[in-house]
Design a protein around this motif. Structure first.
Motif, PDB file in Angstrom:
ATOM      1  N   HIS A 100      67.447  61.997  20.022  1.00  0.00           N
ATOM      2  CA  HIS A 100      67.372  60.662  19.398  1.00  0.00           C
ATOM      3  C   HIS A 100      66.963  59.599  20.416  1.00  0.00           C
ATOM      4  N   ALA A 101      66.032  59.978  21.292  1.00  0.00           N
ATOM      5  CA  ALA A 101      65.502  59.041  22.284  1.00  0.00           C
ATOM      6  C   ALA A 101      64.263  58.347  21.715  1.00  0.00           C
ATOM      7  N   ASN A 102      63.841  57.268  22.359  1.00  0.00           N
ATOM      8  CA  ASN A 102      62.669  56.518  21.939  1.00  0.00           C
ATOM      9  C   ASN A 102      61.533  56.716  22.935  1.00  0.00           C
ATOM     10  N   VAL A 103      60.327  56.323  22.530  1.00  0.00           N
ATOM     11  CA  VAL A 103      59.169  56.354  23.418  1.00  0.00           C
ATOM     12  C   VAL A 103      58.500  54.982  23.347  1.00  0.00           C
ATOM     13  N   LEU A 104      58.315  54.357  24.501  1.00  0.00           N
ATOM     14  CA  LEU A 104      57.690  53.034  24.582  1.00  0.00           C
ATOM     15  C   LEU A 104      56.358  53.180  25.301  1.00  0.00           C
ATOM     16  N   ILE A 105      55.278  52.833  24.603  1.00  0.00           N
ATOM     17  CA  ILE A 105      53.923  52.996  25.147  1.00  0.00           C
ATOM     18  C   ILE A 105      53.291  51.619  25.303  1.00  0.00           C
ATOM     19  N   THR A 106      52.943  51.246  26.520  1.00  0.00           N
ATOM     20  CA  THR A 106      52.354  49.941  26.776  1.00  0.00           C
ATOM     21  C   THR A 106      51.008  50.096  27.481  1.00  0.00           C
ATOM     22  N   VAL A 164      61.109  60.158  13.078  1.00  0.00           N
ATOM     23  CA  VAL A 164      60.276  59.491  14.087  1.00  0.00           C
ATOM     24  C   VAL A 164      59.528  58.340  13.419  1.00  0.00           C
ATOM     25  N   LEU A 165      59.926  57.118  13.731  1.00  0.00           N
ATOM     26  CA  LEU A 165      59.286  55.929  13.185  1.00  0.00           C
ATOM     27  C   LEU A 165      58.349  55.358  14.246  1.00  0.00           C
ATOM     28  N   VAL A 166      57.058  55.295  13.934  1.00  0.00           N
ATOM     29  CA  VAL A 166      56.066  54.746  14.856  1.00  0.00           C
ATOM     30  C   VAL A 166      55.804  53.286  14.500  1.00  0.00           C
ATOM     31  N   LEU A 167      56.083  52.390  15.438  1.00  0.00           N
ATOM     32  CA  LEU A 167      55.834  50.961  15.253  1.00  0.00           C
ATOM     33  C   LEU A 167      54.719  50.550  16.204  1.00  0.00           C
ATOM     34  N   ASP A 168      53.550  50.338  15.642  1.00  0.00           N
ATOM     35  CA  ASP A 168      52.347  50.035  16.423  1.00  0.00           C
ATOM     36  C   ASP A 168      52.125  48.524  16.495  1.00  0.00           C
ATOM     37  N   ASP A 169      51.528  48.067  17.591  1.00  0.00           N
ATOM     38  CA  ASP A 169      51.168  46.649  17.768  1.00  0.00           C
ATOM     39  C   ASP A 169      52.384  45.731  17.819  1.00  0.00           C
ATOM     40  N   TRP A 170      53.381  46.119  18.577  1.00  0.00           N
ATOM     41  CA  TRP A 170      54.561  45.272  18.807  1.00  0.00           C
ATOM     42  C   TRP A 170      54.153  44.049  19.629  1.00  0.00           C
ATOM     43  N   VAL A 186      66.799  47.291  11.483  1.00  0.00           N
ATOM     44  CA  VAL A 186      66.104  48.577  11.538  1.00  0.00           C
ATOM     45  C   VAL A 186      66.570  49.386  12.737  1.00  0.00           C
ATOM     46  N   PHE A 187      66.613  48.740  13.903  1.00  0.00           N
ATOM     47  CA  PHE A 187      66.992  49.459  15.119  1.00  0.00           C
ATOM     48  C   PHE A 187      68.479  49.801  15.143  1.00  0.00           C
ATOM     49  N   SER A 195      64.674  58.604  16.231  1.00  0.00           N
ATOM     50  CA  SER A 195      63.784  58.224  17.334  1.00  0.00           C
ATOM     51  C   SER A 195      62.714  57.252  16.846  1.00  0.00           C
ATOM     52  N   THR A 196      62.316  56.346  17.745  1.00  0.00           N
ATOM     53  CA  THR A 196      61.298  55.348  17.437  1.00  0.00           C
ATOM     54  C   THR A 196      60.252  55.337  18.544  1.00  0.00           C
ATOM     55  N   VAL A 197      58.987  55.275  18.143  1.00  0.00           N
ATOM     56  CA  VAL A 197      57.878  55.142  19.091  1.00  0.00           C
ATOM     57  C   VAL A 197      57.294  53.745  18.913  1.00  0.00           C
ATOM     58  N   ILE A 198      57.216  52.989  19.991  1.00  0.00           N
ATOM     59  CA  ILE A 198      56.717  51.617  19.930  1.00  0.00           C
ATOM     60  C   ILE A 198      55.527  51.468  20.866  1.00  0.00           C
ATOM     61  N   THR A 199      54.441  50.858  20.378  1.00  0.00           N
ATOM     62  CA  THR A 199      53.299  50.563  21.241  1.00  0.00           C
ATOM     63  C   THR A 199      53.145  49.046  21.351  1.00  0.00           C
ATOM     64  N   SER A 200      52.720  48.598  22.512  1.00  0.00           N
ATOM     65  CA  SER A 200      52.584  47.152  22.731  1.00  0.00           C
ATOM     66  C   SER A 200      51.638  46.864  23.892  1.00  0.00           C
TER      67      SER A 200
END
Length: 247
Positions: A100-106, A164-170, A186-187, A195-200
């Motif tokens: 249940h970890a997250n992934v943060l992509i910047t 796995v929830l992908v949230l794009d364009d944070w 939500v969080f 798990s949540t994947v966020i891109t920003s």
């Protein structure tokens, strides 16, 4: 003699692939050389593979990925991108989802953040997890509409069940108070459970300022940053080529 009745029974049990494979076996001389256990194993394998492919196809359709063809196997490890193969290999195992970890992509615009996020979600679907893609502006619109029509709690419940929830364009635009609180809800529902994947385009260190309200910012970041894998993509924009192709 018993072929037709057996075929009908297999089809009545919805074992269509097994039935078709059995018919094909009867015309294959090589298969005739196998013993019963070997032939039966091939029948079961064919049915199992077909059902697995059907399940994966359904999960991918439900995920509504922006780039449905994205996959980790096609990631480009050009030196300028500074992608860590070992980290991607670790993520490909899916252990982060089980934890249940997250992934943060910047990274800057066009460097492949959305592709990588969709590839992670695609891999999750292949492993049997439910995924869902949303651009953050679109999610905020859905939350606002749900507030207005009385389906807010139901929407939060659906989001909470996604593995796995992908949230794009944070971080594309300043947040209103209701939007900040909606994201916190939500969080909160997903923290330690999904798990949540966020891109920003914004570095993680500046997310607190983007959220605006210090109290809510602390609460949101506490739920998404501390148990997260971070990837920072570099290099030139990749949008000069086809957006759906990573290599």
């Amino acid at each position: 003699m018993l072929t037709e009745p057996t075929l009908e029974k297999l089809k009545s049990l919805h074992l269509y692939v097994m039935a078709n494979t059995w018919v094909a076996q009867r015309t294959d001389p090589a298969i005739a050389e196998l013993d019963f256990d070997g032939r039966f194993a091939l029948l079961v394998d064919a049915e199992h593979i077909a059902r697995d492919n059907t399940r994966i196809g359904r999960l991918l359709r439900e995920a509504k990925l922006r780039i449905p063809s994205a996959c980790l196997e096609d990631i480009d490890y050009a030196p300028k991108r500074e992608l860590d193969r070992a980290q991607i290999r670790q993520l490909s195992s899916g252990r982060w989802i089980a934890d249940h970890a997250n992934v943060l992509i910047t990274g800057m615009t066009g460097v492949g953040k959305s592709y990588l996020a969709c590839a992670l979600a695609h891999q999750a679907c292949r492993a049997g997890f439910r995924a869902l893609y949303r651009r953050v502006p679109r999610l905020l619109e859905e939350l606002a509409l749900a507030h207005a029509d009385g389906t807010y709690t139901r929407l939060l419940g659906r989001l909470a069940k996604i593995d796995v929830l992908v949230l794009d364009d944070w971080g594309l635009a300043p947040l209103k108070d209701q939007e900040r609180r909606g994201l916190l809800e939500v969080f909160e529902d997903r923290h330690g459970l999904r798990s949540t994947v966020i891109t920003s385009q914004i570095p993680v260190g500046k997310w607190h300022d983007h959220l605006g309200d210090p109290t809510i910012a602390d609460a949101v970041l506490d739920r998404i940053v501390h148990n997260a894998h971070r990837l920072t993509l570099k290099g030139p924009s990749r949008r000069k080529g086809k957006e759906t192709t990573e290599t």
